[in-house]
Design an enzyme around this catalytic site. Structure first.
Site, mmCIF file in Angstrom:
data_model
loop_
_atom_site.group_PDB
_atom_site.id
_atom_site.type_symbol
_atom_site.label_atom_id
_atom_site.label_comp_id
_atom_site.label_asym_id
_atom_site.label_seq_id
_atom_site.Cartn_x
_atom_site.Cartn_y
_atom_site.Cartn_z
ATOM 1 N N ALA A 68 0.842 -1.197 0.000
ATOM 2 C CA ALA A 68 0.000 0.000 0.000
ATOM 3 C C ALA A 68 0.874 1.243 0.000
ATOM 4 O O ALA A 68 2.035 1.209 0.417
ATOM 5 C CB ALA A 68 -0.929 0.004 1.216
ATOM 6 N N ASP A 69 0.294 2.343 -0.478
ATOM 7 C CA ASP A 69 0.980 3.633 -0.444
ATOM 8 C C ASP A 69 -0.066 4.720 -0.233
ATOM 9 O O ASP A 69 -1.125 4.693 -0.865
ATOM 10 C CB ASP A 69 1.752 3.896 -1.741
ATOM 11 C CG ASP A 69 2.684 5.082 -1.586
ATOM 12 O OD1 ASP A 69 3.813 4.882 -1.104
ATOM 13 O OD2 ASP A 69 2.271 6.209 -1.911
ATOM 14 N N THR A 70 0.233 5.666 0.653
ATOM 15 C CA THR A 70 -0.733 6.701 1.025
ATOM 16 C C THR A 70 -0.160 8.092 0.787
ATOM 17 O O THR A 70 1.001 8.352 1.116
ATOM 18 C CB THR A 70 -1.127 6.559 2.514
ATOM 19 O OG1 THR A 70 -1.670 5.259 2.730
ATOM 20 C CG2 THR A 70 -2.153 7.612 2.923
ATOM 21 N N GLY A 105 -3.224 3.686 -2.290
ATOM 22 C CA GLY A 105 -3.185 2.671 -3.320
ATOM 23 C C GLY A 105 -2.982 1.316 -2.666
ATOM 24 O O GLY A 105 -2.256 1.203 -1.671
#
Length: 197
Positions: A68-70, A105
């Site tokens: 994940a990426d924020t 994501g």
């Protein structure tokens, strides 16, 4: 059930994944989170999440790699992790009294098939108006220095949040409802797994 590998060194993502009660192994990805100029936020976080999953996948023979990426977005401006205290204070002053979006994501890759599902979640967050002095005090705690947008919704930064529209867990860094839907695409149902323990 397929083994699950969390491609993240984030203690927040680890804590959130533990809430689902699924066994998993942490495998931090060795990637640079460089900016992708010109990409809209939803595409940016999806690209970075997929990159993390692909970085960890070669070390896994069988299982699901979850990444994940924020990012925080204010008026089309992507706010990642601040470079230092001054940038953190600047970001917080931008968010003060305004609404912004948090995009995460999410990428899940199955090994050995290589099947990859990539998606994203967006949550709107409204900050109350902040005083310069409290921004300075918050930055002095050190909490905002490794957080996208320079605040932690699950920490002291919670006192700045006047409202949230959408998934709270997305703001923390891992949208659990969306993740559960993606995992079911790979035959992993968190509720079923919990009941079968």
């Amino acid at each position: 059930m397929l083994p699950i590998y969390l491609a993240s060194s984030s203690p927040r993502r680890k804590m959130l994944l533990e809430q689902l009660g699924l066994p998993f192994t942490v495998v931090p990805p060795d990637v640079e989170e460089e900016e992708h100029d010109g990409l809209p936020p939803r595409k940016l976080v999806e690209a970075l999440a997929a990159k993390k999953a692909r970085a960890v996948a070669p070390a896994i023979s069988r299982g699901l790699v979850l990444a994940a990426d924020t990012v925080v977005v204010f008026q089309d401006r992507v706010l990642g992790k601040p470079a230092g205290p001054r940038e953190a204070a600047f970001m917080l002053s931008l968010l003060s009294g305004n609404e912004h979006e948090v995009y995460t994501g999410l990428a899940v890759m199955e090994k050995p098939s290589g099947r990859l599902v990539v998606t994203h979640e967006c949550t709107r967050v409204r900050f109350r108006t902040l005083e310069e002095e409290e921004i300075a005090r918050y930055v002095a705690t050190g909490e905002p220095l490794d957080k996208a947008g320079a605040y932690a919704a699950q920490g002291l930064g919670a006192i700045f949040i006047a409202g949230i529209k959408g998934c709270y867990f997305n703001v923390v860094g891992l949208p659990l409802a969306r993740l559960a839907r993606v995992l079911r695409e790979f035959g992993v149902d968190p509720l079923k797994c919990f009941l079968e323990k």
